[in-house]
Enzyme design. Structure first.
Site, PDB file in Angstrom:
ATOM      1  N   SER A 101      24.843 -15.423 -24.776  1.00  0.00           N
ATOM      2  CA  SER A 101      23.921 -16.297 -24.046  1.00  0.00           C
ATOM      3  C   SER A 101      24.355 -17.761 -24.061  1.00  0.00           C
ATOM      4  CB  SER A 101      22.523 -16.179 -24.647  1.00  0.00           C
ATOM      5  OG  SER A 101      22.641 -16.310 -26.036  1.00  0.00           O
ATOM      6  N   THR A 206      19.808 -19.224 -26.667  1.00  0.00           N
ATOM      7  CA  THR A 206      20.348 -20.575 -26.478  1.00  0.00           C
ATOM      8  C   THR A 206      20.427 -21.303 -27.802  1.00  0.00           C
ATOM      9  OG1 THR A 206      19.518 -20.814 -24.248  1.00  0.00           O
ATOM     10  CG2 THR A 206      19.776 -22.843 -25.496  1.00  0.00           C
ATOM     11  N   THR A 224      23.893 -23.499 -23.201  1.00  0.00           N
ATOM     12  CA  THR A 224      23.482 -22.132 -22.849  1.00  0.00           C
ATOM     13  C   THR A 224      24.186 -21.638 -21.593  1.00  0.00           C
ATOM     14  OG1 THR A 224      21.516 -20.748 -22.485  1.00  0.00           O
ATOM     15  CG2 THR A 224      21.584 -22.813 -21.304  1.00  0.00           C
ATOM     16  N   ARG A 234      20.390 -21.015 -10.283  1.00  0.00           N
ATOM     17  CA  ARG A 234      19.254 -21.348 -11.139  1.00  0.00           C
ATOM     18  C   ARG A 234      19.708 -22.214 -12.329  1.00  0.00           C
ATOM     19  NH1 ARG A 234      17.802 -20.570 -16.759  1.00  0.00           N
ATOM     20  NH2 ARG A 234      15.544 -20.498 -16.903  1.00  0.00           N
ATOM     21  N   THR A 257      14.171 -23.408 -27.042  1.00  0.00           N
ATOM     22  CA  THR A 257      14.882 -22.222 -26.594  1.00  0.00           C
ATOM     23  C   THR A 257      13.842 -21.324 -25.925  1.00  0.00           C
ATOM     24  OG1 THR A 257      16.228 -20.336 -27.288  1.00  0.00           O
ATOM     25  CG2 THR A 257      14.552 -21.078 -28.835  1.00  0.00           C
ATOM     26  N   GLY A 258      14.296 -20.462 -25.033  1.00  0.00           N
ATOM     27  CA  GLY A 258      13.352 -19.568 -24.379  1.00  0.00           C
ATOM     28  C   GLY A 258      13.291 -19.796 -22.885  1.00  0.00           C
TER      29      GLY A 258
HETATM   30  C1  SD4 Z   1      17.107 -21.258 -19.998  1.00  0.00           C
HETATM   31  N1  SD4 Z   1      16.239 -22.058 -22.078  1.00  0.00           N
HETATM   32  O1  SD4 Z   1      18.097 -21.238 -19.285  1.00  0.00           O
HETATM   33  C2  SD4 Z   1      17.302 -21.283 -21.485  1.00  0.00           C
HETATM   34  C3  SD4 Z   1      17.405 -19.892 -21.987  1.00  0.00           C
HETATM   35  C4  SD4 Z   1      17.208 -19.759 -23.457  1.00  0.00           C
HETATM   36  O2  SD4 Z   1      17.233 -18.633 -25.363  1.00  0.00           O
HETATM   37  O3  SD4 Z   1      16.868 -20.652 -24.155  1.00  0.00           O
HETATM   38  N2  SD4 Z   1      17.392 -18.675 -24.035  1.00  0.00           N
HETATM   39  O4  SD4 Z   1      15.961 -21.203 -19.574  1.00  0.00           O
END
Ligand code: SD4
Length: 348
Positions: A101, A206, A224, A234, A257-258
């Site tokens: 990731s 991430t 990330t 995106r 993160t997320g």
């Molecule tokens: C995103 N925040 O591209 C990132 C993805 C992520 O753990 O954090 N994954 O939205």
């Protein structure tokens, strides 16, 4: 130069947070109080050269944060600068093909392209970022070059790649055989569920990293490949200053993160630093950041967001929407991975 922290007290439950100070010893500290409009302001003055007792320290998201912390620690332990530490730290994750990731080996978008987002921010409030960058293994270092060598904060897409190549970064194919296989598997079903961690835990990994160096300076970085199999083009929160990362050397730093869409819509990291400015502890500020998402999006149970914060005294906080969030912490005494299972909105 004198550094000041202002705390609001008497402004309601949860706002006063004076107990968490770890700046030097008590004699090093001078406090003065002023009454303004019914609120008491306390200035905490850190004299020049005073080292926060909690420094140096580096914290990262997820279990691969431990390897990144080790690399960052090798700089912090020698008295190096927090900015150098976080850049060096997250480069380890970017270069590891097993981490699907981030950077090299990251899972591609729906069309098979690995596209990378990254940013970093230093103790002076300088910031650099790249978005939708392809074929460059270390976006965090390109982000640093944007910060240091251009008058801009962010470069995106083909322009970011052109700039990187001009700066001497090699262009290389970042799609590993393993990532290609996963993409081919995904293409058979073509189910576009970008935000369900339950359906795809690999979606969330991430790395965001924050460091406080021996000189009491903070910096942070985030990098990330974004959500796996995302739409081509995106861009998530990870290159957005204030969303995935914010640093204010007078107060603290926060990172995310997320699901980036939720972090962007609530400007999460900036919100958390501002809440710390008002006196909330890093933990409470992260909780408020998560609660903001819960209050705005009824679908919050289907997604993951995790926040991590570090104040300028070296106190660490974290909070997440769901379990399965971990943070790696490295300082003089600690080198550990902490489960954030108890500090999650799902358990309220
Ligand atoms: C995103 N925040 O591209 C990132 C993805 C992520 O753990 O954090 N994954 O939205």
């Amino acid at each position: 130069m004198t550094t000041r922290r202002k705390f609001l007290i008497g402004a309601g439950a949860g706002i006063a947070a004076l107990g968490s100070s770890r700046f030097g010893n008590a004699q090093d500290r001078v406090r003065s109080t002023t009454a303004i409009a019914g609120l008491q302001l306390i200035d905490e003055i850190v004299p020049p050269g005073a080292q926060p007792a909690g420094a140096p320290i580096v914290v990262s998201t997820w279990n691969h944060g431990q390897a990144a912390n080790e690399a960052a620690w090798s700089i912090l332990a020698q008295g190096g600068r927090a900015l150098d530490a976080v850049e060096t730290g997250v480069r380890v994750t970017e270069g590891d093909p097993k981490i699907t990731s981030v950077g090299y080996g990251g899972w591609p978008d729906r069309d098979g392209h690995v596209t990378l987002d990254s940013c970093l921010m230093d103790e002076h409030g300088n910031a650099g970022a790249v978005a939708f960058l392809q074929d460059i293994k270390h976006p965090v270092s390109v982000a640093r070059a944007v910060m240091e060598k251009t008058p801009h904060v962010m470069l995106a897409g083909a322009g970011a790649k052109q700039f990187a190549i001009e700066q001497g970064f090699p262009a290389e194919d970042l799609l590993t055989d393993g990532a290609r296989r996963e993409w081919e598997k995904w293409r058979k079903e073509k189910k576009y569920i970008p935000w369900s961690e339950q359906s795809n835990p690999a979606n969330h990994d991430t790395i965001s990293q924050l460091a406080l160096d021996r000189h009491g300076n903070l910096s942070g970085a985030c990098t990330t490949s974004g959500l796996a199999f995302k739409m081509h083009g995106r861009v998530g929160d990870s290159p957005i200053i204030g969303a995935a990362l914010f640093v204010d050397n007078d107060i603290g730093a926060a990172c995310a993160t997320g699901v980036g869409e939720e972090v962007m819509k609530t400007v999460g990291s900036f919100l958390i630093v501002e809440l710390m400015r008002q006196g909330l502890s890093p933990n409470d500020a992260c909780r408020e950041g998560v609660e903001r998402i819960v209050s705005k999006n009824p679908q919050w149970r289907k997604m993951q967001v995790g926040y991590l914060a570090l104040d300028r005294a070296g106190n660490v906080g974290s909070y997440a929407l769901q379990p399965h969030f971990q943070v790696a912490v490295r300082d003089k005494k600690t080198n550990e991975l902490r489960d954030v299972a108890d500090r999650v909105a799902e358990k309220r």
